[in-house]
Structures are given as structure tokens and as C-alpha cells.
Write a protein that holds these residues in place. Sequence first.
Motif, PDB file in Angstrom:
ATOM      1  N   HIS A  85       0.801  -1.222   0.000  1.00 59.04           N
ATOM      2  CA  HIS A  85       0.000   0.000   0.000  1.00 59.04           C
ATOM      3  C   HIS A  85       0.831   1.268   0.000  1.00 59.04           C
ATOM      4  O   HIS A  85       0.288   2.351   0.119  1.00 59.04           O
ATOM      5  CB  HIS A  85      -0.953   0.019   1.192  1.00 59.04           C
ATOM      6  CG  HIS A  85      -2.195  -0.766   0.937  1.00 59.04           C
ATOM      7  ND1 HIS A  85      -3.283  -0.724   1.756  1.00 59.04           N
ATOM      8  CD2 HIS A  85      -2.514  -1.598  -0.069  1.00 59.04           C
ATOM      9  CE1 HIS A  85      -4.218  -1.517   1.269  1.00 59.04           C
ATOM     10  NE2 HIS A  85      -3.770  -2.058   0.174  1.00 59.04           N
ATOM     11  N   LEU A  88      -0.158   3.710  -2.640  1.00 57.18           N
ATOM     12  CA  LEU A  88      -1.453   4.331  -2.347  1.00 57.18           C
ATOM     13  C   LEU A  88      -1.285   5.450  -1.329  1.00 57.18           C
ATOM     14  O   LEU A  88      -1.794   6.561  -1.490  1.00 57.18           O
ATOM     15  CB  LEU A  88      -2.401   3.258  -1.809  1.00 57.18           C
ATOM     16  CG  LEU A  88      -3.868   3.627  -1.681  1.00 57.18           C
ATOM     17  CD1 LEU A  88      -4.439   4.005  -3.031  1.00 57.18           C
ATOM     18  CD2 LEU A  88      -4.663   2.456  -1.101  1.00 57.18           C
ATOM     19  N   ARG A  89      -0.515   5.169  -0.285  1.00 62.55           N
ATOM     20  CA  ARG A  89      -0.291   6.182   0.746  1.00 62.55           C
ATOM     21  C   ARG A  89       0.405   7.399   0.174  1.00 62.55           C
ATOM     22  O   ARG A  89       0.017   8.535   0.414  1.00 62.55           O
ATOM     23  CB  ARG A  89       0.572   5.612   1.874  1.00 62.55           C
ATOM     24  CG  ARG A  89      -0.168   4.784   2.867  1.00 62.55           C
ATOM     25  CD  ARG A  89       0.651   4.636   4.133  1.00 62.55           C
ATOM     26  NE  ARG A  89       1.950   4.082   3.880  1.00 62.55           N
ATOM     27  CZ  ARG A  89       2.212   2.786   3.766  1.00 62.55           C
ATOM     28  NH1 ARG A  89       1.244   1.918   3.870  1.00 62.55           N
ATOM     29  NH2 ARG A  89       3.446   2.366   3.553  1.00 62.55           N
ATOM     30  N   LEU A 123      -7.595   7.332   2.365  1.00 65.26           N
ATOM     31  CA  LEU A 123      -6.781   6.128   2.264  1.00 65.26           C
ATOM     32  C   LEU A 123      -7.622   4.924   2.673  1.00 65.26           C
ATOM     33  O   LEU A 123      -7.620   3.887   2.021  1.00 65.26           O
ATOM     34  CB  LEU A 123      -5.550   6.245   3.164  1.00 65.26           C
ATOM     35  CG  LEU A 123      -4.631   5.055   3.103  1.00 65.26           C
ATOM     36  CD1 LEU A 123      -3.846   5.050   1.800  1.00 65.26           C
ATOM     37  CD2 LEU A 123      -3.680   5.046   4.270  1.00 65.26           C
ATOM     38  N   LEU A 124      -8.369   5.121   3.763  1.00 66.79           N
ATOM     39  CA  LEU A 124      -9.208   4.016   4.232  1.00 66.79           C
ATOM     40  C   LEU A 124     -10.299   3.695   3.222  1.00 66.79           C
ATOM     41  O   LEU A 124     -10.564   2.542   2.933  1.00 66.79           O
ATOM     42  CB  LEU A 124      -9.862   4.392   5.558  1.00 66.79           C
ATOM     43  CG  LEU A 124      -9.044   4.134   6.798  1.00 66.79           C
ATOM     44  CD1 LEU A 124      -9.833   4.533   8.018  1.00 66.79           C
ATOM     45  CD2 LEU A 124      -8.665   2.671   6.896  1.00 66.79           C
ATOM     46  N   CYS A 126     -10.301   4.241   0.081  1.00 72.78           N
ATOM     47  CA  CYS A 126      -9.727   3.592  -1.107  1.00 72.78           C
ATOM     48  C   CYS A 126      -9.397   2.154  -0.798  1.00 72.78           C
ATOM     49  O   CYS A 126      -9.576   1.266  -1.622  1.00 72.78           O
ATOM     50  CB  CYS A 126      -8.452   4.301  -1.547  1.00 72.78           C
ATOM     51  SG  CYS A 126      -8.797   5.746  -2.496  1.00 72.78           S
ATOM     52  N   THR A 127      -8.901   1.919   0.417  1.00 71.93           N
ATOM     53  CA  THR A 127      -8.521   0.568   0.790  1.00 71.93           C
ATOM     54  C   THR A 127      -9.748  -0.329   0.900  1.00 71.93           C
ATOM     55  O   THR A 127      -9.762  -1.458   0.450  1.00 71.93           O
ATOM     56  CB  THR A 127      -7.791   0.591   2.148  1.00 71.93           C
ATOM     57  OG1 THR A 127      -6.725   1.515   2.054  1.00 71.93           O
ATOM     58  CG2 THR A 127      -7.238  -0.759   2.506  1.00 71.93           C
ATOM     59  N   SER A 130     -12.614   1.360  -2.413  1.00 76.28           N
ATOM     60  CA  SER A 130     -12.133   1.860  -3.707  1.00 76.28           C
ATOM     61  C   SER A 130     -12.794   3.185  -4.060  1.00 76.28           C
ATOM     62  O   SER A 130     -13.044   3.453  -5.230  1.00 76.28           O
ATOM     63  CB  SER A 130     -12.407   0.875  -4.839  1.00 76.28           C
ATOM     64  OG  SER A 130     -11.635  -0.248  -4.690  1.00 76.28           O
ATOM     65  N   ASP A 251      -7.245  -3.464  -3.837  1.00 79.63           N
ATOM     66  CA  ASP A 251      -7.661  -2.429  -2.913  1.00 79.63           C
ATOM     67  C   ASP A 251      -8.131  -3.031  -1.597  1.00 79.63           C
ATOM     68  O   ASP A 251      -8.665  -2.365  -0.755  1.00 79.63           O
ATOM     69  CB  ASP A 251      -8.768  -1.552  -3.526  1.00 79.63           C
ATOM     70  CG  ASP A 251     -10.009  -2.359  -3.816  1.00 79.63           C
ATOM     71  OD1 ASP A 251      -9.963  -3.585  -3.651  1.00 79.63           O
ATOM     72  OD2 ASP A 251     -11.011  -1.762  -4.210  1.00 79.63           O
ATOM     73  N   LEU A 253      -7.674  -5.501   1.975  1.00 82.30           N
ATOM     74  CA  LEU A 253      -6.749  -5.401   3.088  1.00 82.30           C
ATOM     75  C   LEU A 253      -5.729  -6.520   3.127  1.00 82.30           C
ATOM     76  O   LEU A 253      -4.785  -6.455   3.882  1.00 82.30           O
ATOM     77  CB  LEU A 253      -7.542  -5.423   4.392  1.00 82.30           C
ATOM     78  CG  LEU A 253      -8.292  -4.143   4.633  1.00 82.30           C
ATOM     79  CD1 LEU A 253      -9.371  -4.387   5.651  1.00 82.30           C
ATOM     80  CD2 LEU A 253      -7.353  -3.063   5.090  1.00 82.30           C
ATOM     81  N   GLU A 256      -1.985  -5.392   2.907  1.00 81.39           N
ATOM     82  CA  GLU A 256      -1.412  -4.261   3.639  1.00 81.39           C
ATOM     83  C   GLU A 256      -0.519  -4.722   4.781  1.00 81.39           C
ATOM     84  O   GLU A 256      -0.941  -5.457   5.654  1.00 81.39           O
ATOM     85  CB  GLU A 256      -2.547  -3.379   4.196  1.00 81.39           C
ATOM     86  CG  GLU A 256      -2.145  -2.396   5.267  1.00 81.39           C
ATOM     87  CD  GLU A 256      -1.140  -1.365   4.804  1.00 81.39           C
ATOM     88  OE1 GLU A 256      -0.924  -1.215   3.601  1.00 81.39           O
ATOM     89  OE2 GLU A 256      -0.536  -0.719   5.673  1.00 81.39           O
ATOM     90  N   LEU A 435      -1.206   1.060   9.857  1.00 84.17           N
ATOM     91  CA  LEU A 435      -1.665   2.020   8.858  1.00 84.17           C
ATOM     92  C   LEU A 435      -1.625   3.439   9.420  1.00 84.17           C
ATOM     93  O   LEU A 435      -1.109   4.379   8.801  1.00 84.17           O
ATOM     94  CB  LEU A 435      -3.100   1.649   8.469  1.00 84.17           C
ATOM     95  CG  LEU A 435      -3.794   2.500   7.444  1.00 84.17           C
ATOM     96  CD1 LEU A 435      -3.141   2.287   6.093  1.00 84.17           C
ATOM     97  CD2 LEU A 435      -5.268   2.117   7.357  1.00 84.17           C
TER      98      LEU A 435
END
Length: 452
Positions: A85, A88-89, A123-124, A126-127, A130, A251, A253, A256, A435
Amino acid sequence: MELFHLYTLCAILIVSSLYLRFFFAGSRRNLPAGPRPLPLAGSLLDLGAHPHRSLARLAARHGPLMALRLGSVTTLFAPQRLDAHQALRRGKVQRLVSHVAGLARQGAAVDVRRLAFTTALNLLSCTILSADLDLDDRGASGEFMEVIEEFPVAVGAPNLSDFFPAIAALDPQRLRARLVRVFKKLHAIFDEQIERRMQERPPGIHPRTTSWTCCSTTAARRTAGASIGKRCCHCLRLEVLAGDDGEVGDDGLGVEGELPERGPVLAEQLVDQRLLGDAGGAIGGSGGGCARRGFLVPLGSGPTVDLRAEAEAEASMGTMEAEARMTGGWAVGGRQARLKYLQAIVKETFRLHPPAPLLLPRQAETTTEIRGYTVPKGTRVLVNVWAIGQDRELWAEPEKFVPERFLEKEIDFRGRDFELVPFGSGRRICPGLPLAARMVHLMLSTLLHRFQ
Ligand code: HEM
């Protein structure tokens, strides 16, 4: 005739070897280093009788991330845990920076608290869903923020019903009613996202059913185009979490950092009532809460603190940017871990302003004995993390914001050092810790580096 066959054979050989050369050259482009593959078998022969040992030997030669072709399959080996991730971050924080830069150019005020909150939330979302929330959009993120801010108030207020269970049904302070309202709003937000994902999916396609992602009723109802009731939402949330193809992946978990260790259980925890209940306060903590309660306020309060943190962010970011230019990426998240002073600031803020000062209430499952006292079964147990942070036996001048104290002490907030447990400890430790910790460090160092 013989000659014709010979020519045909040669032509086939030349064309197929050219094709194979082109194919494998293309497939290896920009792959991590690895042993040169043999035709057809690739590196299968390198594996030997003990593949784990052979792979470790090869990794020592080719680097920590290694690409091997085993037969016709390209395989990636990593002896360490991969942080899938990271990109993404980085993307989210880059967006935060561009947004703040835009506001700065216009001379507009920056609501750091809201932006940090939305970035973490983004972020959450998206995770998990999406779905990207717009930093400008006061609607979706603003509404979510309101809901999340209401949680600690509704959950944290002393509730008479907890102390007099006999009157719980009357809900004298209307706290339960308030929580029901908050949950309703939160469910509506999630339902909206679920609905959006369902609309985006081509008709007739439903995700692969796995033991934990989706119940058959839900799949059947969706295939039939029927509307889905609230009872199926739990399954859908898990399904949405699992991504479009039913796999926990791009996307989801499952990839991660440290989260997969808790696997589907975590997924359920996050998506079911727990996420809606606990992470609410937690999300506030990871973004807005931290910005609000702490990190940026003490930073502004002492020039030494400010300058040292900035200098460190500067030095680290210099390296990060050089690295990023080489890799074509942006800030390299792993470097955050090396920002000792920034880490100390984060720890000191958690000590002074733990986002969940009493953690979550516990209840004794059996009658037990602590320090010679009897704790009867059913006793409510509250751990006052805030008071631990103020304990004079543990901290010199505990009321002062002194990050330096953490430069001398090897204390972390990951649940092993009981002096500092802002995320709790043990079995019920906050599963969002990895996270949240990464995001807080990344956002803080990036903002410090980019803006005055
Ligand atoms: C700075 C950010 C955060 C802080 C300070 C924080 C803090 C906490 C605390 C103190 C608990 C209770 C632990 C205990 O009672 O022992 C908790 C539980 C929890 N947190 Fe966080 N949290 C943060 C971020 C997050 C994030 C980003 C997520 C979700 C991705 C999350 C998900 C959860 C969940 C699901 C629980 C319930 C765990 C359980 O009951 O087993 N948290 N958090």
C-alpha cells in the motif's frame, strides 16, 4: 522435397526463437534482478532439493526483491514483508500536498485538521471501498467527519445505564438513541458506496463467492437484479472489501503491511460494526484527531522542536526525493521510520493526547485476583492511558511537551511498552495501528518539509 522441409524447419526455428527472445525480453523489462533463465525451464533447475535455501542464496546475490522465471511463469520473491500500500499512501499524501500548495498560492486559509482527516479517510475508503473522497468536497468527507466525531462523544460520555443496568431500557440520557442515529448515518454512507459499486459493475456479474466474502442469498438476489436488503449489507461490505473479482487484493486489506496476519477476521472486524464503532474514534485519531489534539500545535510552540523536526524532514526528504527521481516515484515511505526526531514528536503527542484516553472498556470474564484484591466476574475495567502518560514516576515533568525524552528511551507505542499504549495492547490492540502510524509520520514529515 527434403530441401523444402529443411527450409521450413529452419524458418520455424528462427521465427520461434525471435518470438521467444522478444517475449521474454519484454516480460523481463523493468522486473527486479534475478538469475538468467534457461529456455523453457527458466530457473527451475536453480531451486534444487531445498527451494527455500536456494532462494535465500539467490536473493543474497540478486537483491531483496528478486524475479525468477519458473517454467513459463514469472515469479517474484521477497524474503521480507512487502508493503503493497506504499504507493497508495504516497499518492494520497501527494494529493494533500498539491491541495495545500494550491490553497497557499491563493492565500487561502488551510484547515489542516480537516485535510489530514480527509487524507486518512481517503486512504481508508480507497482501501476498503475503492472510493476516493475529494479534498474539496465538504459533502461526503464533511458528513463522514461529523459522524466520526460524534462517536467519541456518544461512546465516551458517562452513561447511567452502565452503572444501573436495571434502568438501561429507559436510556435516561438518550445516549443509546444518539448512537443509533450515528450508526444510521454511517450505514447510509456505507450503503451509498455499496450502491455505487453495484451500479458500476456490469449487470449479471457478481463476485466469486468464497467462504467469507459473500453469502449465496446476496449473490442470488444480485444476479436476479433484485434489490438487497439491509440484512445482506454485511456480506456486501465484505464483498466490496474483497474487490471486484472477489479476491482480497488490489484495494483490499489482504496485502497491507501487518494486517494480513489477522486475515478475514480483521476484514470482518473492520467492515462490520467494529469498524463502524471503534475505528470511528480511531479514524478521527489517525487524521483529524492527531492534527487537532497534537502534532501541529506543539510543533508551533517551541522553536527548537520546530527547527529540528523540519531539518530532519528536510534531510530525509532530500534523500527521498533523490531516490524518488531515480525510481520515478515520489516520497519513499520507508524512510519515515528513520526520522528519529519526528518519531519522538509523534510519541510525545500520543503520550500527552492519547486519542482514546480510556481505551475500550473491558469486562472481567471470571473472578480474578490482582495485587491481592478480588476482581469479581463482570467488573468493568477501564485503563486510563492518559493518566499513565501523566505519571510522575514514569515521566519527568509530564505536563511538558518534550520529544527529546524519547530520544533517550527505547519506548514504542506498539503495545509492548506499557508506559505508552495509545493503541491499546494485547489481543484487542488497535488493528489499524500500522496504517495509522505510517500515515501520521508520512503526513507530518511531508507537510513540515513542504510548508512553513
Ligand atoms: C492514530 C490513530 C489511531 C489510534 C490512536 C487508535 C487507537 C485505538 C485504540 C486505543 C483502540 C482500543 C484498543 C484497546 O482497547 O486495547 C482501538 C481499537 C480499534 N481500532 Fe484503532 N486507532 C487508530 C487508528 C485506527 C485505524 C486507521 C483503524 C482502521 C483501519 C482502526 C481500527 C480499529 C479497530 C477495528 C479497533 C477495535 C479492535 C478490537 O476491539 O479488537 N484504528 N484503536
